[in-house]
Scaffold this active site. Structure first.
Site, short mmCIF file in Angstrom:
data_model
loop_
_atom_site.label_atom_id
_atom_site.label_comp_id
_atom_site.label_asym_id
_atom_site.label_seq_id
_atom_site.Cartn_x
_atom_site.Cartn_y
_atom_site.Cartn_z
N ASP A 51 66.34 9.24 17.16
CA ASP A 51 66.92 9.81 15.95
C ASP A 51 65.80 9.97 14.93
O ASP A 51 64.88 9.16 14.86
CB ASP A 51 68.08 8.97 15.40
CG ASP A 51 67.68 7.58 14.96
OD1 ASP A 51 67.39 7.37 13.77
OD2 ASP A 51 67.68 6.67 15.82
N ASP A 67 76.72 7.51 9.17
CA ASP A 67 75.84 6.35 9.14
C ASP A 67 76.27 5.44 8.00
O ASP A 67 76.17 5.80 6.83
CB ASP A 67 74.40 6.84 8.94
CG ASP A 67 73.37 5.72 8.80
OD1 ASP A 67 73.76 4.57 8.55
OD2 ASP A 67 72.17 6.01 8.94
N GLU A 116 75.79 1.62 6.41
CA GLU A 116 75.01 0.38 6.32
C GLU A 116 74.78 0.10 4.85
O GLU A 116 74.95 0.98 4.01
CB GLU A 116 73.69 0.52 7.08
CG GLU A 116 72.88 1.75 6.67
CD GLU A 116 71.71 2.03 7.60
OE1 GLU A 116 70.82 1.16 7.67
OE2 GLU A 116 71.68 3.12 8.21
#
Length: 268
Positions: free
Chosen positions: A53, A138, A140
């Site tokens: 990625d 994503d 986090e």
């Protein structure tokens, strides 16, 4: 997941990805030389379908070299928050496709912005190509952020995530994959979103040690990998399936001209 069930999932569900495949023979495996023996993570290097990625941090990427090294898929950063668009996204998106590397786009969640506005921003920049991996959200904690380093409550985080996931699926017709790390999963996601596929980060152990009971489709096993075609360190990933699984999906999509669907997952 049992082998029989895995085959059924692969037949019944499909990813949006290109029909071309990239070889993973002994020569290709040898070029990916950052393997670390005596580590649980070392198992990831031996899994047959390898990926990376990337974002603008990797600079200019030679996607032909990446492909020749045996990398078969790439997730490419598109957006973050409500106003950040990755400057290398368009070049990476086009370069990966031209080199025959299956690609998908991801959005990085920003906890100080409205989720609905983030979804609009991501969807505004998400290509409508049918031959791609499902979009990724994503999630986090952004402790390094200069403008929003703090954590929010679990309830608020879950609500924001659901808004994003629902908006992406409603617009694209595809269920997003959730990317996360051990701390955020422990703080927020444990036991949640069981009907979604996960891409998990685990750089010190196999996923089952960090995400007990959680099925996963992709595993990010190092953030300091080395791959020909990328000048510096790059995140490396592996797919939770065999080369035969991957080829069956590619063949199905090649025949159908692109489709939405899922990647098989396992609680390994």
């Amino acid at each position: 997941m049992s082998a029989d069930r895995l085959r059924m999932v692969m037949v019944g569900l499909a990813l949006g990805m290109i029909g071309a495949s990239v070889g993973l023979g002994a020569t290709s495996a040898a070029t990916l030389s950052d393997k670390k023996p005596n580590s649980g993570v070392a198992a990831a290097h031996d899994m047959p379908v390898q990926g990376i990625d990337v974002s603008y941090f990797q600079g200019n990427i030679d996607w032909k070299k990446v492909s020749r090294a045996g990398i078969r898929f790439a997730y490419i950063k598109a957006t973050e928050g409500t106003d950040r668009f990755d400057l290398e996204f368009r070049d990476n998106w086009a370069g990966a496709k031209k080199a025959g590397v299956v690609r998908g786009a991801y959005h990085m969640m920003y906890w100080c912005s409205y989720a609905s506005e983030q979804a609009s921003w991501f969807l505004q920049h998400l290509p409508k190509d049918a031959d791609t991996l499902p979009p990724v959200l994503d999630v986090e904690w952004n402790g390094y952020s200069k403008t929003c380093p703090h954590e929010i409550s679990r309830t608020s985080a879950l609500a924001k995530i659901k808004v994003m996931l629902d908006a992406i699926e409603a617009q694209t017709g595809r269920r997003p994959i959730i990317y996360t790390d051990p701390k955020f999963h422990r703080d927020v996601l444990a036991g949640e979103f069981t009907d979604y596929q996960f891409w998990v980060r685990s750089v010190a152990a196999k996923p089952r040690a960090k995400y007990p009971g959680r099925d996963w489709s992709f595993w990010q096993f190092t953030t300091t990998g080395r791959v020909p075609g990328v000048a510096g360190a790059v995140d490396r990933n592996t797919y939770n399936g065999t080369v035969a699984d991957w080829k069956r999906v590619e063949k199905r999509l090649q025949a159908n001209g692109g489709a939405t669907g899922a990647v098989p997952a396992s609680a390994e």
